[in-house]
Write a protein that holds these residues in place. Sequence first.
Motif, PDB file in Angstrom:
ATOM      1  N   LYS A   1       1.020  -1.215  -0.057  1.00  0.00           N
ATOM      2  CA  LYS A   1       0.186  -0.251   0.354  1.00  0.00           C
ATOM      3  C   LYS A   1       0.551   1.394  -0.070  1.00  0.00           C
ATOM      4  CE  LYS A   1      -3.182  -1.096   3.708  1.00  0.00           C
ATOM      5  NZ  LYS A   1      -3.926  -1.189   4.355  1.00  0.00           N
TER       6      LYS A   1
ATOM      7  N   THR B 142       2.654   2.088  -3.438  1.00  0.00           N
ATOM      8  CA  THR B 142       1.383   2.329  -4.555  1.00  0.00           C
ATOM      9  C   THR B 142       0.788   4.156  -4.172  1.00  0.00           C
ATOM     10  OG1 THR B 142      -0.323  -0.208  -4.445  1.00  0.00           O
ATOM     11  CG2 THR B 142      -1.128   2.053  -5.413  1.00  0.00           C
ATOM     12  N   GLU B 143       1.419   4.663  -3.060  1.00  0.00           N
ATOM     13  CA  GLU B 143       0.900   5.755  -2.949  1.00  0.00           C
ATOM     14  C   GLU B 143       2.455   6.317  -3.307  1.00  0.00           C
ATOM     15  OE1 GLU B 143      -0.507   8.339  -1.706  1.00  0.00           O
ATOM     16  OE2 GLU B 143      -2.442   6.338  -1.470  1.00  0.00           O
TER      17      GLU B 143
ATOM     18  N   GLN C 176       4.170   5.168  -5.771  1.00  0.00           N
ATOM     19  CA  GLN C 176       4.284   5.506  -7.452  1.00  0.00           C
ATOM     20  C   GLN C 176       3.608   6.260  -7.564  1.00  0.00           C
ATOM     21  OE1 GLN C 176       2.580   1.177  -9.034  1.00  0.00           O
ATOM     22  NE2 GLN C 176       3.820   1.559 -10.727  1.00  0.00           N
ATOM     23  N   ASN C 177       1.879   6.127  -7.162  1.00  0.00           N
ATOM     24  CA  ASN C 177       1.057   7.268  -7.670  1.00  0.00           C
ATOM     25  C   ASN C 177       1.561   8.766  -7.578  1.00  0.00           C
ATOM     26  OD1 ASN C 177      -0.556   4.970  -8.542  1.00  0.00           O
ATOM     27  ND2 ASN C 177      -1.544   5.393  -6.694  1.00  0.00           N
TER      28      ASN C 177
ATOM     29  N   TYR D  28       9.355  -4.057  -2.792  1.00  0.00           N
ATOM     30  CA  TYR D  28       8.192  -2.636  -3.253  1.00  0.00           C
ATOM     31  C   TYR D  28       8.254  -1.169  -3.198  1.00  0.00           C
ATOM     32  CZ  TYR D  28       6.285  -7.253  -1.792  1.00  0.00           C
ATOM     33  OH  TYR D  28       6.059  -8.907  -1.455  1.00  0.00           O
TER      34      TYR D  28
ATOM     35  N   SER E 108       8.815   0.967  -5.930  1.00  0.00           N
ATOM     36  CA  SER E 108       8.269   1.779  -6.535  1.00  0.00           C
ATOM     37  C   SER E 108       8.385   3.352  -6.992  1.00  0.00           C
ATOM     38  CB  SER E 108       7.055   1.658  -4.912  1.00  0.00           C
ATOM     39  OG  SER E 108       7.589   2.345  -4.519  1.00  0.00           O
TER      40      SER E 108
ATOM     41  N   LYS F 150      -2.442  -8.825  -5.630  1.00  0.00           N
ATOM     42  CA  LYS F 150      -1.697  -6.716  -5.510  1.00  0.00           C
ATOM     43  C   LYS F 150      -0.113  -7.166  -5.984  1.00  0.00           C
ATOM     44  CE  LYS F 150      -5.213  -6.249  -1.729  1.00  0.00           C
ATOM     45  NZ  LYS F 150      -5.092  -6.043  -0.692  1.00  0.00           N
TER      46      LYS F 150
ATOM     47  N   PHE G  69       1.361  -4.854  -8.941  1.00  0.00           N
ATOM     48  CA  PHE G  69       2.327  -4.156  -8.547  1.00  0.00           C
ATOM     49  C   PHE G  69       3.760  -4.164  -9.417  1.00  0.00           C
ATOM     50  CE2 PHE G  69       6.266  -3.495  -6.106  1.00  0.00           C
ATOM     51  CZ  PHE G  69       6.447  -2.377  -6.662  1.00  0.00           C
TER      52      PHE G  69
ATOM     53  N   SER H 161       2.978  -3.483 -13.184  1.00  0.00           N
ATOM     54  CA  SER H 161       2.824  -2.233 -12.955  1.00  0.00           C
ATOM     55  C   SER H 161       4.398  -1.323 -13.509  1.00  0.00           C
ATOM     56  CB  SER H 161       1.649  -1.377 -12.437  1.00  0.00           C
ATOM     57  OG  SER H 161       3.214  -1.274 -11.022  1.00  0.00           O
TER      58      SER H 161
END
Length: 203
Positions: free
Chosen positions: A40, A43-44, A46-47, A65, A69, A107, A111, A114
Motif C-alpha cells: 500500500k 502504491t502511494e 508510485q502514484n 516494494y 516503486s 496485489k 504491482f 505496473s
Amino acid sequence: MKFEGYIAHESYDEFMQKIDGDVSEIVLHSAGGYVSSALKIATEIQNRNINVTVKGFCVSSCANYLFLSGRRKEIDGILGFHGNASALNKKICKEKDETLLCKNNVKEKIFLESIGMSNLLFDVTQSLDKGMQTGGVYSYYAPSANTLRELGVKGIVGDQRKDYLKKIKDYYDEFESADFSVATDPNPTIIAKLKESSRIYSH
C-alpha cells in the motif's frame, strides 16, 4: 522524508499522515516487514512519482516494494532480496483464493506488472542459495544495478556499496552466521534464465 525501521501493520496509516505534496524523495533504511502494508505504501509512492534513495540498507519488503516503486531509484547502501509472497505461496494459493495471504499475491502481481518486472528475481531468491549454485546458504541477494536493469527495473542510480558489503562479509567471517551471508553478482541462475528468455523472445 525518511522511512526507517520495521514495516508494521500501522505503518501505512502513519505514512499517509506524514506524506504531503511537498515530498519529492523518500530515504529508505528498513529491514522490511508486512507485505500488505508495504504494498500500500509502494502504491502511494508510485502514484505520487516520488524518488527513493537507499541509505544504509533496504531489504525484504523494503526492497521488493518501497524501492521498486520509486520514480528515480538510488542505491547508496545495500539493497537485498530474498523472495516474495508469490514465490513463497505459489504452491499454496490458487487463482481465486480469497485468503489474505493469497490476496497479497494478486496485489503483488499487479504491482510488478505496473513497473514492467517479472517474478524471476523473486523466484530465484526464494531459494536458500539465492541462485548462486555454491551449496551455501545466503540471507539476501544484493544484485548489481546492471542486473536490476536487465530484470526490467528502470530509473536506477548508484549501486551496491562495496564498503558495506565488505563490512557484512567481515561480520560473517567473524561470527559465521548466515544472517551476514549476502550473495552478490554474478548470479549464475539469473544469468542463465535471462539468456534463455532472451533466446525465446528473439525467435
